[in-house]
Design a protein around this motif. Structure first.
Motif, PDB file in Angstrom:
ATOM      1  N   PRO A  66     -36.877  11.623 -36.257  1.00 55.63           N
ATOM      2  CA  PRO A  66     -38.032  11.894 -35.397  1.00 55.63           C
ATOM      3  C   PRO A  66     -38.802  10.627 -35.055  1.00 55.63           C
ATOM      4  O   PRO A  66     -39.137   9.849 -35.946  1.00 55.63           O
ATOM      5  CB  PRO A  66     -38.865  12.880 -36.232  1.00 55.63           C
ATOM      6  CG  PRO A  66     -37.845  13.576 -37.084  1.00 55.63           C
ATOM      7  CD  PRO A  66     -36.818  12.525 -37.412  1.00 55.63           C
TER       8      PRO A  66
ATOM      9  N   GLU B  11     -34.899   9.956 -27.106  1.00 54.94           N
ATOM     10  CA  GLU B  11     -35.877   9.779 -28.186  1.00 54.94           C
ATOM     11  C   GLU B  11     -35.998  11.078 -28.961  1.00 54.94           C
ATOM     12  O   GLU B  11     -36.261  12.137 -28.397  1.00 54.94           O
ATOM     13  CB  GLU B  11     -37.246   9.396 -27.606  1.00 54.94           C
ATOM     14  CG  GLU B  11     -38.300   9.227 -28.698  1.00 54.94           C
ATOM     15  CD  GLU B  11     -39.652   8.725 -28.140  1.00 54.94           C
ATOM     16  OE1 GLU B  11     -39.634   7.971 -27.141  1.00 54.94           O
ATOM     17  OE2 GLU B  11     -40.672   9.110 -28.727  1.00 54.94           O
TER      18      GLU B  11
ATOM     19  N   THR C 215     -37.278  14.064 -31.163  1.00 57.80           N
ATOM     20  CA  THR C 215     -38.598  14.675 -31.340  1.00 57.80           C
ATOM     21  C   THR C 215     -38.645  15.602 -32.539  1.00 57.80           C
ATOM     22  O   THR C 215     -39.719  16.032 -32.951  1.00 57.80           O
ATOM     23  CB  THR C 215     -38.972  15.479 -30.074  1.00 57.80           C
ATOM     24  OG1 THR C 215     -37.916  16.398 -29.793  1.00 57.80           O
ATOM     25  CG2 THR C 215     -39.186  14.550 -28.880  1.00 57.80           C
TER      26      THR C 215
ATOM     27  N   ARG D  72     -35.720  13.864 -26.228  1.00 60.71           N
ATOM     28  CA  ARG D  72     -36.058  13.740 -24.817  1.00 60.71           C
ATOM     29  C   ARG D  72     -35.267  12.570 -24.245  1.00 60.71           C
ATOM     30  O   ARG D  72     -35.136  11.533 -24.876  1.00 60.71           O
ATOM     31  CB  ARG D  72     -37.567  13.484 -24.633  1.00 60.71           C
ATOM     32  CG  ARG D  72     -38.421  14.666 -25.036  1.00 60.71           C
ATOM     33  CD  ARG D  72     -39.900  14.308 -24.990  1.00 60.71           C
ATOM     34  NE  ARG D  72     -40.366  13.971 -23.632  1.00 60.71           N
ATOM     35  CZ  ARG D  72     -40.691  14.884 -22.717  1.00 60.71           C
ATOM     36  NH1 ARG D  72     -40.608  16.170 -22.996  1.00 60.71           N
ATOM     37  NH2 ARG D  72     -41.106  14.491 -21.523  1.00 60.71           N
TER      38      ARG D  72
END
Ligand code: ATP
Ligand code: MG
Ligand code: MG
Length: 678
Positions: free
Chosen positions: A531, A544, A546, A562
């Motif tokens: 994360p 990226e 999440t 994302r």
């Protein structure tokens, strides 16, 4: 460069060729070269080697070494390597094994065809000649039929420190031995009732010379000769005869046979009159010529015989009488010279008794009066983490420890082929490990290094996910305007060969990634998904992380991320966003499901059968792990035996038997890095 490296066998052959040996020798062909052999024409081959397996199991990596040595030396020096089945042992031999051996030699890229002839031979085709040879040895006093029991034979053999005991049958009349031999041939005696033994020396420090058995009774059917014979030659007797009949020049075997070499030479020297009849007739003419040339030539020849007698030793009565004649040379030269005529009479009357002496003495006049094959020994290949004994391999197959002779965990050539090994990798391995005179162990990793070196430049690249975890790109519709949009991606088929073109596949909102490419709580230095971290999907975009989803047991069921816009590989500015990790993936809606077989070493011990260890107790329980993975869409129609490098994972092959269109099955050949260090 490796191919040019020298070894002691190359040096021996080069020495022989430089000395003008073997070249164009008359009567030099092989049974296959019908004309040459029968008409005394010069040998079309410069040297002859042979690969002589016993068809009692599938060939293994050790045989590949022997195949490589024999076939490559023949090829390098303008010779021929004979493919010969040493099928003198009726009970253990089968046609299936004959086929497997021929397949393996062909697969490795060698051929036994030369000069318009197929040099494929069976020792059993020479049984007639071998039986004649046994009879000949009996007739000439070099063998006898021994009626001791097998227990008595063993008990009277002596030890390394104690001489053996002569058999009560050792000095029986020739006629009696011949009669027994005929009875043996006629099947009149049961197995083990008697054997034919060479008469050599029960006190020899070499146990192999203490009157070795040459023929035994065996009421057994043979895969080639059926029930025609109930006596079979011993391997150590048969092998030199096979070599001589085929005009082998360099008979190359493993070190265990070093102590057999004196018997090899002893036997062939005695059989010269039978196996080398034309040359032998020539030798007789030559000797008569020397005698006719007058006393000087005769004297010189007698001196050469004298020297030869000292070197060769005297074993038969005839030879001993000759040696006694020579023994007087030093102190009573004149007497010997007066006896020259007697010397020649003895020599010519019993020429066949003196072949070792003659061969030595005649080399001054003819380079190779009887051109006999010579045996050379090298250290067998021992490879860690495997067993290379057909008997032990057969036990693993028969007891169902592995799936068959071609199980990809076995070091059989069928197994290595199925595993994905290339013939060129195996040849490279043989060349690199060389030919040695000292026994040792080769690390299994050496074979894998050869495989990697061979496939690195050859194998197309592909992506595959072996332990799949779903990755969901939650902003997909936001970025591309439509959840159904698919983003085309391209990757080189091979990074060093732009000419090979590109692979095409698509990125979508759901992809498969490796389970260990995500960690909720990463240790220090972990650069893949967790994360808050960004990684690149190779050939695609930066994403990226999440968070993730988990099931009731807390097991991660999906990773959420994302997509970072404008970061697509190969587009301008793609590198503006820096990441430390790049991971492989396949698109969830176009990837092809595949069965992937992850093989590991079969044994946990580097030397599973050394020093009397029970190799079957040392099996690796994780030697095969079958997983369901996902592969790039293009791999769905890979051909059987097509090899790939799965990026980050290693080298894989489409299984040659189970892989089918629409139902791909891949075997892991080797990982990208050495995992065998222990
Ligand atoms: P195994 O013990 O596996 O049965 P073998 O020596 O009895 O092997 P053969 O069929 O007689 O097998 O072998 C054919 C040839 O291959 C022989 O010349 C033999 O010396 C050679 N060979 C067998 N094993 C090896 C090995 N590990 N390394 C090198 N050469 C080998
Ligand atoms: Mg053998
Ligand atoms: Mg064997």
């Amino acid at each position: 460069h490796a191919a040019a490296s020298s070894n002691f066998l190359r040096q021996i052959i080069e020495r022989d060729l430089a000395a003008g040996r073997h070249q164009g020798r008359p009567w030099g062909g092989s049974p296959g070269d019908a004309d040459h052999h029968a008409r005394g024409l010069p040998d079309p081959a410069r040297i002859r080697t042979r690969f002589p397996p016993e068809p009692n199991g599938y060939p293994h990596i050790g045989h590949a070494k022997s195949i490589w040595i024999n076939f490559s030396l023949a090829q390098e020096y303008g010779g021929v390597c004979h493919m010969r089945f040493d099928d003198t042992n009726p009970e253990k031999e089968e046609q299936e094994y004959v086929e497997a051996i021929l397949d393996a030699v062909r697969w490795l890229g060698w051929s036994w065809h030369a000069h318009g002839t197929e040099h494929l031979y069976y020792a059993s085709d020479y049984f007639d000649t071998m039986a004649r040879a046994a009879r000949y040895l009996i007739e000439t006093g070099h063998a006898y039929v021994d009626e001791q029991t097998p227990e008595q034979l063993r008990a009277t053999r002596g030890t390394l420190t104690e001489p053996g005991t002569e058999s009560p049958w050792r000095h029986r009349p020739v006629e009696e031995s011949l009669r027994r031999w005929e009875e043996m041939l006629a099947g009149r005696h049961p197995d083990g009732a008697m054997v034919v033994r060479a008469r050599i020396d029960m006190a020899s420090p070499n146990l192999n010379l203490r009157d070795p058995a040459i023929y035994r009774i065996k009421h057994a059917a043979h895969h080639n000769t059926g029930t025609r014979w109930c006596v079979y030659p011993m391997y150590t007797f048969a092998h030199p005869i096979e070599d001589a009949l085929e005009n082998i020049t360099h008979s190359i075997c493993t070190l265990e046979f070093e102590d057999q070499r004196p018997f090899y030479d002893w036997l062939l020297a005695r059989l010269v009159p039978l196996l080398r009849a034309p040359q032998f007739a020539r030798a007789r003419t030559r000797i008569e010529g020397l005698r006719a040339q007058g006393v000087e030539a005769a004297k010189e020849f007698a001196l050469r015989c004298h020297n030869a007698a000292a070197r060769v030793g005297a074993n038969t009565e005839a030879e001993r009488s000759m040696a006694a004649l020579f023994a007087r040379w030093e102190h009573d030269r004149d007497a010997v010279l007066r006896d020259l005529d007697a010397f020649f009479e003895l020599l010519l009357a019993e020429l066949h008794q003196f072949t070792p002496l003659l061969a030595e003495a005649l080399t001054a006049y003819e380079p190779e009066p009887f051109d006999l094959p010579h045996q050379y020994e090298f250290a067998r290949l021992n490879l860690t983490y495997v067993v290379t004994s057909k008997r032990k391999l057969k036990a693993l197959v028969d007891e169902g420890v592995v799936a068959g002779w071609d199980d990809p965990r076995l070091p059989t050539l069928a197994g290595l082929r199925r595993r994905g090994y290339t013939p060129s990798a195996i040849r490279l391995f043989c060349e690199r490990t060389g030919v040695s005179k000292a026994n040792g162990w080769i690390d299994y990793g050496t074979l894998e290094v050869a495989l990697r070196d061979d496939l690195e430049e050859q194998a197309p690249r592909a992506m595959a996910v072996l332990d799949p975890l779903e990755l969901r790109l939650t902003n997909w519709a936001e970025v591309f305007g439509d959840e159904r949009h698919r983003e085309p991606c391209r990757a080189p088929v091979h990074p060093h060969h732009p000419g090979w073109g590109e692979r095409a596949f698509h990125l979508g909102p759901r992809v498969w990634i490796e389970r260990d490419d995500f960690m909720e709580q990463p240790p220090k230095g972990y650069h893949r998904l967790y994360p808050g971290n960004r990684v690149r999907l190779k050939y695609g975009y930066v994403v990226e992380c999440t968070g993730c989803e988990k099931d009731a047991d807390g097991r991660v069921t999906a990773v959420l991320a994302r997509l970072v816009p404008d970061t697509k590989s190969g587009t301008p500015g793609a590198d503006a966003v820096k990441v430390k990790g790049v991971i492989t993936w396949v698109g969830a809606d176009e990837a092809v499901a595949a069965e992937i077989r992850l093989y590991d070493r079969l044994f946990t011990d580097p030397q599973p059968d050394a020093g009397g260890k029970d190799f079957k107790a040392l099996l690796n329980p994780d030697s095969l792990r079958v997983v369901r993975g996902w592969v790039e869409p293009g791999l769905g129609d890979a051909a059987p035996e097509q090899r790939f490098q799965f990026e980050r994972h290693g080298y894989f092959v489409a299984d040659r038997l189970d892989h089918q269109p629409g139902r791909p099955v891949f075997n892991r050949i080797a990982t990208l890095k050495d995992g065998w260090g222990g």
